[in-house]
Motif scaffolding. Structure first.
Motif, PDB file in Angstrom:
ATOM      1  N   SER A  51       0.822  -1.207   0.000  1.00 41.93           N
ATOM      2  CA  SER A  51       0.000   0.000   0.000  1.00 41.93           C
ATOM      3  C   SER A  51       0.861   1.264   0.000  1.00 41.93           C
ATOM      4  O   SER A  51       0.557   2.235  -0.701  1.00 41.93           O
ATOM      5  N   TYR A  53       1.554   6.416  -6.985  1.00 44.08           N
ATOM      6  CA  TYR A  53       0.716   6.071  -8.143  1.00 44.08           C
ATOM      7  C   TYR A  53      -0.692   6.620  -7.973  1.00 44.08           C
ATOM      8  O   TYR A  53      -1.262   7.190  -8.904  1.00 44.08           O
ATOM      9  N   LEU A  54      -1.261   6.457  -6.793  1.00 38.91           N
ATOM     10  CA  LEU A  54      -2.628   6.912  -6.543  1.00 38.91           C
ATOM     11  C   LEU A  54      -2.739   8.435  -6.552  1.00 38.91           C
ATOM     12  O   LEU A  54      -3.797   8.977  -6.847  1.00 38.91           O
ATOM     13  N   ASP A  55      -1.646   9.131  -6.241  1.00 36.86           N
ATOM     14  CA  ASP A  55      -1.652  10.597  -6.238  1.00 36.86           C
ATOM     15  C   ASP A  55      -1.268  11.209  -7.583  1.00 36.86           C
ATOM     16  O   ASP A  55      -1.366  12.426  -7.748  1.00 36.86           O
ATOM     17  N   ARG A  86      -6.636   4.328 -11.533  1.00 37.83           N
ATOM     18  CA  ARG A  86      -6.359   4.638 -10.125  1.00 37.83           C
ATOM     19  C   ARG A  86      -7.504   4.189  -9.225  1.00 37.83           C
ATOM     20  O   ARG A  86      -7.271   3.686  -8.128  1.00 37.83           O
ATOM     21  N   LYS A  87      -8.741   4.326  -9.681  1.00 34.98           N
ATOM     22  CA  LYS A  87      -9.886   3.867  -8.886  1.00 34.98           C
ATOM     23  C   LYS A  87      -9.866   2.356  -8.716  1.00 34.98           C
ATOM     24  O   LYS A  87     -10.223   1.829  -7.662  1.00 34.98           O
ATOM     25  N   ASN A 120      -1.745  -2.101 -14.229  1.00 36.53           N
ATOM     26  CA  ASN A 120      -1.867  -0.660 -14.057  1.00 36.53           C
ATOM     27  C   ASN A 120      -0.630   0.034 -13.506  1.00 36.53           C
ATOM     28  O   ASN A 120      -0.411   1.202 -13.797  1.00 36.53           O
ATOM     29  N   VAL A 148      -7.189   0.406  -8.692  1.00 33.02           N
ATOM     30  CA  VAL A 148      -6.143   0.088  -7.717  1.00 33.02           C
ATOM     31  C   VAL A 148      -6.595   0.487  -6.313  1.00 33.02           C
ATOM     32  O   VAL A 148      -6.397  -0.261  -5.354  1.00 33.02           O
ATOM     33  N   PHE A 149      -7.238   1.646  -6.196  1.00 37.12           N
ATOM     34  CA  PHE A 149      -7.726   2.103  -4.891  1.00 37.12           C
ATOM     35  C   PHE A 149      -8.758   1.132  -4.321  1.00 37.12           C
ATOM     36  O   PHE A 149      -8.808   0.925  -3.105  1.00 37.12           O
ATOM     37  N   TYR A 157      -6.411  -1.550  -2.824  1.00 34.88           N
ATOM     38  CA  TYR A 157      -5.282  -1.175  -1.968  1.00 34.88           C
ATOM     39  C   TYR A 157      -5.355   0.251  -1.425  1.00 34.88           C
ATOM     40  O   TYR A 157      -4.376   0.755  -0.900  1.00 34.88           O
ATOM     41  N   GLY A 158      -6.509   0.922  -1.502  1.00 39.08           N
ATOM     42  CA  GLY A 158      -6.598   2.334  -1.157  1.00 39.08           C
ATOM     43  C   GLY A 158      -6.616   2.659   0.322  1.00 39.08           C
ATOM     44  O   GLY A 158      -6.181   3.720   0.724  1.00 39.08           O
ATOM     45  N   LEU A 215       2.255   2.212  -3.326  1.00 34.18           N
ATOM     46  CA  LEU A 215       1.245   2.678  -4.284  1.00 34.18           C
ATOM     47  C   LEU A 215       0.804   4.120  -4.063  1.00 34.18           C
ATOM     48  O   LEU A 215       0.037   4.654  -4.868  1.00 34.18           O
TER      49      LEU A 215
END
Length: 80
Positions: A9, A15-17, A26-27, A61, A29-30, A33-34, A12
């Motif tokens: 997490s 990546y999420l930001d 991103r959604k 991704n 993956v979130f 693992y968000g 990541l």
């Protein structure tokens, strides 16, 4: 399981930001693992159920490096 999930997490976060990455990717993956609770549930699924979708989301991704991460995790934790 918790430590492995927190490490994945944490890797990541960037990546999420990243705004240059597709929002839908991103959604996705979130979704796995968000948050801490989502990550723990995902790692539980990886250990006791079907680990391919959780791995495939990161490989498709984020990066191919997660192939080796999941294989090592499954071999050491899954067979312990």
């Amino acid at each position: 399981q918790c430590i492995s999930g927190m490490i994945i997490s944490t890797t990541l976060i960037s990546y999420l930001d990243d705004d240059s990455v597709d929002v839908l990717a991103r959604k996705e993956v979130f979704r796995y693992y968000g948050t801490f609770s989502k990550t723990i549930l995902t790692m539980f699924e990886v250990l006791f159920a079907n680990w391919a979708p959780s791995c495939r989301i990161l490989v498709d991704n984020v990066s191919d490096i997660y192939i080796s991460v999941f294989l090592v995790y499954r071999c050491f934790i899954g067979f312990a």
